[in-house]
Design a protein around this motif. Structure first.
Motif, PDB file in Angstrom:
ATOM      1  N   SER A 130      36.332  40.593  48.929  1.00 17.65           N
ATOM      2  CA  SER A 130      36.365  40.849  47.483  1.00 17.65           C
ATOM      3  C   SER A 130      37.031  42.185  47.185  1.00 17.65           C
ATOM      4  N   ASN A 131      36.752  43.191  48.019  1.00 11.64           N
ATOM      5  CA  ASN A 131      37.366  44.504  47.811  1.00 11.64           C
ATOM      6  C   ASN A 131      38.878  44.452  47.980  1.00 11.64           C
ATOM      7  N   HIS A 132      39.355  43.592  48.852  1.00 13.23           N
ATOM      8  CA  HIS A 132      40.800  43.436  49.023  1.00 13.23           C
ATOM      9  C   HIS A 132      41.445  42.945  47.726  1.00 13.23           C
ATOM     10  N   LEU A 133      40.696  42.154  46.969  1.00 14.07           N
ATOM     11  CA  LEU A 133      41.228  41.660  45.694  1.00 14.07           C
ATOM     12  C   LEU A 133      41.547  42.820  44.749  1.00 14.07           C
ATOM     13  N   LEU A 134      40.746  43.882  44.824  1.00 15.12           N
ATOM     14  CA  LEU A 134      40.942  45.026  43.936  1.00 15.12           C
ATOM     15  C   LEU A 134      42.225  45.789  44.260  1.00 15.12           C
ATOM     16  N   GLU A 135      42.780  45.543  45.430  1.00 18.03           N
ATOM     17  CA  GLU A 135      43.986  46.254  45.856  1.00 18.03           C
ATOM     18  C   GLU A 135      45.258  45.433  45.647  1.00 18.03           C
ATOM     19  N   GLN A 136      45.089  44.215  45.142  1.00 17.03           N
ATOM     20  CA  GLN A 136      46.248  43.351  44.948  1.00 17.03           C
ATOM     21  C   GLN A 136      47.102  43.822  43.764  1.00 17.03           C
ATOM     22  N   ALA A 137      48.406  43.648  43.894  1.00 15.03           N
ATOM     23  CA  ALA A 137      49.331  44.035  42.816  1.00 15.03           C
ATOM     24  C   ALA A 137      49.428  42.907  41.792  1.00 15.03           C
ATOM     25  N   LEU A 138      48.306  42.662  41.129  1.00 16.60           N
ATOM     26  CA  LEU A 138      48.210  41.615  40.118  1.00 16.60           C
ATOM     27  C   LEU A 138      47.810  42.247  38.793  1.00 16.60           C
ATOM     28  N   PRO A 139      48.047  41.561  37.676  1.00 17.38           N
ATOM     29  CA  PRO A 139      47.551  42.056  36.388  1.00 17.38           C
ATOM     30  C   PRO A 139      46.044  42.285  36.456  1.00 17.38           C
ATOM     31  N   VAL A 140      45.584  43.304  35.771  1.00 15.83           N
ATOM     32  CA  VAL A 140      44.183  43.690  35.880  1.00 15.83           C
ATOM     33  C   VAL A 140      43.239  42.551  35.487  1.00 15.83           C
ATOM     34  N   ALA A 141      43.608  41.747  34.498  1.00 16.68           N
ATOM     35  CA  ALA A 141      42.749  40.638  34.093  1.00 16.68           C
ATOM     36  C   ALA A 141      42.586  39.639  35.239  1.00 16.68           C
ATOM     37  N   GLU A 142      43.662  39.389  35.965  1.00 17.89           N
ATOM     38  CA  GLU A 142      43.595  38.457  37.092  1.00 17.89           C
ATOM     39  C   GLU A 142      42.751  39.029  38.224  1.00 17.89           C
ATOM     40  N   VAL A 143      42.857  40.326  38.434  1.00 18.40           N
ATOM     41  CA  VAL A 143      42.057  40.983  39.466  1.00 18.40           C
ATOM     42  C   VAL A 143      40.562  40.866  39.131  1.00 18.40           C
ATOM     43  N   VAL A 144      40.211  41.177  37.894  1.00 22.78           N
ATOM     44  CA  VAL A 144      38.811  41.113  37.472  1.00 22.78           C
ATOM     45  C   VAL A 144      38.274  39.688  37.585  1.00 22.78           C
ATOM     46  N   GLU A 145      39.037  38.735  37.117  1.00 20.77           N
ATOM     47  CA  GLU A 145      38.583  37.343  37.172  1.00 20.77           C
ATOM     48  C   GLU A 145      38.379  36.890  38.614  1.00 20.77           C
ATOM     49  N   ALA A 146      39.329  37.192  39.493  1.00 23.89           N
ATOM     50  CA  ALA A 146      39.206  36.792  40.895  1.00 23.89           C
ATOM     51  C   ALA A 146      38.013  37.476  41.561  1.00 23.89           C
ATOM     52  N   TYR A 147      37.798  38.755  41.217  1.00 26.15           N
ATOM     53  CA  TYR A 147      36.704  39.523  41.808  1.00 26.15           C
ATOM     54  C   TYR A 147      35.342  38.951  41.410  1.00 26.15           C
ATOM     55  N   VAL A 148      35.163  38.690  40.130  1.00 29.98           N
ATOM     56  CA  VAL A 148      33.883  38.171  39.647  1.00 29.98           C
ATOM     57  C   VAL A 148      33.692  36.726  40.099  1.00 29.98           C
ATOM     58  N   ARG A 149      34.766  35.964  40.105  1.00 32.76           N
ATOM     59  CA  ARG A 149      34.692  34.576  40.560  1.00 32.76           C
ATOM     60  C   ARG A 149      34.277  34.510  42.031  1.00 32.76           C
ATOM     61  N   SER A 150      34.804  35.410  42.853  1.00 31.90           N
ATOM     62  CA  SER A 150      34.443  35.400  44.270  1.00 31.90           C
ATOM     63  C   SER A 150      32.947  35.663  44.451  1.00 31.90           C
ATOM     64  N   SER A 151      32.380  36.510  43.585  1.00 29.95           N
ATOM     65  CA  SER A 151      30.937  36.764  43.644  1.00 29.95           C
ATOM     66  C   SER A 151      30.159  35.504  43.277  1.00 29.95           C
ATOM     67  N   ALA A 152      30.604  34.807  42.247  1.00 31.97           N
ATOM     68  CA  ALA A 152      29.944  33.561  41.836  1.00 31.97           C
ATOM     69  C   ALA A 152      29.938  32.548  42.974  1.00 31.97           C
ATOM     70  N   GLU A 153      31.028  32.508  43.715  1.00 26.61           N
ATOM     71  CA  GLU A 153      31.135  31.551  44.822  1.00 26.61           C
ATOM     72  C   GLU A 153      30.204  31.925  45.972  1.00 26.61           C
ATOM     73  N   VAL A 154      30.097  33.217  46.269  1.00 25.65           N
ATOM     74  CA  VAL A 154      29.173  33.655  47.318  1.00 25.65           C
ATOM     75  C   VAL A 154      27.738  33.378  46.906  1.00 25.65           C
ATOM     76  N   PHE A 155      27.395  33.660  45.672  1.00 26.63           N
ATOM     77  CA  PHE A 155      26.013  33.525  45.204  1.00 26.63           C
ATOM     78  C   PHE A 155      25.543  32.076  45.186  1.00 26.63           C
TER      79      PHE A 155
END
Length: 214
Positions: A82-107
């Motif tokens: 998930s932390n690697h997602l924060l380092e991706q060169a993507l628009p911030v909205a896409e980074v946030v969505e991917a980061y929170v979505r990955s947490s939902a999937e783990v949970f």
């Protein structure tokens, strides 16, 4: 059986099973995740890992040492990606969505206990476990700091406004994730959590302006 085979059989017969540290940590992590730190006894850990108590003591020191190792195991298996997602060169909205979505999937992974291990562990501690609680707080703060650093970079890159309160924004996202953990622990499905992610992204355009007069 040849003489050589007979000799080899005698050498291996009765040999103690080699201790598998990663396997033991995975099993201990699952147990701590389900029942919490204080409700898990050393006897429980011996039973679930298949290792003898002296082996666990030699490897981890005590139950707290094993728990700390389980925390690091959880971080490496589920949070590093998930932390690697924060380092991706993507628009911030896409980074946030991917980061929170990955947490939902783990949970809501059916292969693991529900919710966030860190949140579940923190919620079940008494004052007698202050050292463990402080360690978990530091880990939470590290996650929040990683989010803030991501938002700070986006400010520097001009994607977020100059006066964006990146600390508050990071805290808001972390609170959302921790709330999702509680929801998952109480039976929320993956679809339920992903709908929360969609709702977060609906308000993101306004949320991302926090700290600015717009």
């Amino acid at each position: 059986m040849t003489i050589k085979e007979e000799v080899c059989a005698k050498k291996t017969r009765g040999r103690p099973k080699q201790f598998d540290r990663d396997q033991a940590l995975d099993r201990a992590l699952d147990l701590f995740w389900r029942h919490g730190y204080e409700s898990t006894s050393l006897a429980d850990l011996v039973e679930v890992t298949g290792a003898k108590a002296p082996t666990l003591y030699a490897e981890f020191g005590n139950k707290e040492g094993l728990f700390r190792a389980a925390v690091e195991r959880y971080l490496s298996k589920y949070i590093t990606c998930s932390n690697h997602l924060l380092e991706q060169a993507l628009p911030v909205a896409e980074v946030v969505e991917a980061y929170v979505r990955s947490s939902a999937e783990v949970f809501t992974d059916p292969q693991t206990p529900s919710g966030c291990f860190m949140v579940c562990a923190s919620a079940a501690l008494s004052p007698a476990s202050d050292d463990v609680a402080e360690m978990l707080r530091r880990k939470h703060h590290t996650q929040e700091a990683s989010l803030k650093a991501c938002f700070d970079r986006k400010v520097q890159q001009g994607e977020l406004l100059a006066k964006t309160d990146t600390a508050l924004l990071a805290k808001y996202i972390m609170c959302t994730i921790e709330g999702m953990s509680v929801q998952a622990r109480e039976g929320a499905s993956r679809d339920d959590l992903l709908r929360l992610v969609e709702t977060l992204m609906m308000i993101w355009p306004r949320l991302s302006q926090v700290g600015n007069k717009v």
